[in-house]
Enzyme design. Structure first.
Site, PDB file in Angstrom:
ATOM      1  N   GLU A 166       4.381 -10.441   8.669  1.00 19.45           N
ATOM      2  CA  GLU A 166       4.797  -9.048   8.649  1.00 19.45           C
ATOM      3  C   GLU A 166       6.309  -8.939   8.467  1.00 19.45           C
ATOM      4  OE1 GLU A 166       2.504  -7.036   8.434  1.00 19.45           O
ATOM      5  OE2 GLU A 166       1.006  -7.102  10.010  1.00 19.45           O
ATOM      6  N   ASP A 188      -5.384 -16.829   6.545  1.00 15.28           N
ATOM      7  CA  ASP A 188      -5.263 -16.239   7.875  1.00 15.28           C
ATOM      8  C   ASP A 188      -6.617 -15.816   8.427  1.00 15.28           C
ATOM      9  OD1 ASP A 188      -5.716 -14.136   6.119  1.00 15.28           O
ATOM     10  OD2 ASP A 188      -3.770 -13.202   6.420  1.00 15.28           O
ATOM     11  N   ASN A 227       3.321  -3.138   3.092  1.00 14.40           N
ATOM     12  CA  ASN A 227       4.604  -3.355   3.769  1.00 14.40           C
ATOM     13  C   ASN A 227       5.240  -4.685   3.352  1.00 14.40           C
ATOM     14  OD1 ASN A 227       3.058  -5.268   5.082  1.00 14.40           O
ATOM     15  ND2 ASN A 227       3.355  -4.456   7.145  1.00 14.40           N
ATOM     16  N   HIS A 274       3.765  -7.702   3.411  1.00 18.10           N
ATOM     17  CA  HIS A 274       3.302  -8.922   4.066  1.00 18.10           C
ATOM     18  C   HIS A 274       2.513  -9.791   3.089  1.00 18.10           C
ATOM     19  CE1 HIS A 274      -0.653  -7.003   5.808  1.00 18.10           C
ATOM     20  NE2 HIS A 274      -0.842  -7.432   4.575  1.00 18.10           N
TER      21      HIS A 274
HETATM   22  P1  PGA Z   1      -5.726  -5.606   0.122  1.00 18.13           P
HETATM   23  O1  PGA Z   1      -4.871  -6.315   1.247  1.00 18.13           O
HETATM   24  O2  PGA Z   1      -6.024  -6.661  -0.900  1.00 18.13           O
HETATM   25  O3  PGA Z   1      -6.950  -5.121   0.845  1.00 18.13           O
HETATM   26  O4  PGA Z   1      -4.882  -4.516  -0.431  1.00 18.13           O
HETATM   27  C1  PGA Z   1      -3.804  -7.128   0.887  1.00 18.13           C
HETATM   28  C2  PGA Z   1      -3.072  -7.577   2.116  1.00 18.13           C
HETATM   29  O5  PGA Z   1      -2.987  -6.793   3.088  1.00 18.13           O
HETATM   30  O6  PGA Z   1      -2.557  -8.700   2.128  1.00 18.13           O
END
Ligand code: PGA
Length: 246
Positions: free
Chosen positions: A143, A67, A136, A138
């Protein structure tokens, strides 16, 4: 699904790098799906180390990132392009023709998303996809509430994600409101997936993802339906699940 926990983040990162390195050695023209965020940083560091030690080459591989924010210029320090450039691409033998990330500055994000998906398909699909997970649930920028079958598309970021990611920006207002992301459909088509999670703040969502009902409210729960997933957790992220191996 194979689930492994590690005493610490370093051991988790070394194992993740080992899996990537093994697959690249088995298939030098590997199509490798990559993730950003804090979690895979240790894996990139280890991959760079073993590349410099002469143990691995990416010179025939192709990479696709999950992404990118939209809109954002690639020169912006917070773009995932900048993250990938400074943490991985520029430090190994990957050339610009080999790495791919959605274009955060395109004027036609819908067409760019479609073309991104087509390019992945034209190369035979992703062999190994590396994933992190948001608190959350995702994966990529899919999301809660996301379609479980979508291809690469333009999405609106949730308020939780904007808030979580604002730690990297000066002001929360600077966080882009949209992103171009591989869809859950794209991710599920990968032949193999490794999911990485570290820290106690991920314990609850890891439990829901691995043992809860498959639901659009927890996009990562869809991974339960994938035939080949390896989950690598540190002790904090794994503390609410019963682990089968380590
Ligand atoms: P993080 O993010 O590795 O910084 O915890 C993971 C994500 O939001 O997919």
């Amino acid at each position: 699904m194979e689930i492994f926990t590690f005493d610490d983040y370093t051991s988790l990162s070394i194992e993740a790098a080992k899996i990537v390195a093994d697959r690249v050695k088995q298939k030098p023209e590997l199509v490798l799906g990559l993730a950003t965020g804090s979690t895979p940083l240790g894996m990139y560091q280890e991959l760079v180390r073993i590349y410099h030690a002469g143990q691995i080459s990416f010179n025939r591989a192709t990479t696709f990132n999950l992404d990118e924010y939209y809109p954002i210029d690639r020169e912006n320090h917070q773009s995932y392009y900048s993250y990938m450039w400074s943490n991985f691409w520029s430090k190994v033998d990957l050339t610009e023709e080999q790495f791919n990330i959605p274009d955060g500055s395109t004027l036609d994000p819908l067409q760019a998303a479609k073309a991104y998906e087509q390019k992945i398909e034209a190369l035979g699909g992703i062999d190994l996809q590396v994933l992190g997970i948001g608190e959350n649930g995702h994966i990529g920028f899919n999301e809660p509430g996301a379609s479980l079958s979508a291809n690469t598309h333009l999405v609106k970021l949730s308020q939780e994600t904007i808030k979580a990611n604002s730690r990297f920006f000066q002001e929360v207002e600077e966080v882009p409101k949209q992103a171009i992301t591989m869809g859950i459909g794209t991710i599920m088509k990968a032949k193999e997936i490794i999911l990485l999670a570290a820290g106690q703040n991920k314990a609850e969502i890891i439990k829901e993802t691995l043992t809860g009902t498959i639901s659009t409210q927890v996009p990562a729960s869809m991974l339960q339906a994938h035939p080949k997933v390896i989950v690598l957790l540190d002790r904090g992220a794994g503390k609410l699940v019963n682990i089968t191996g380590s």
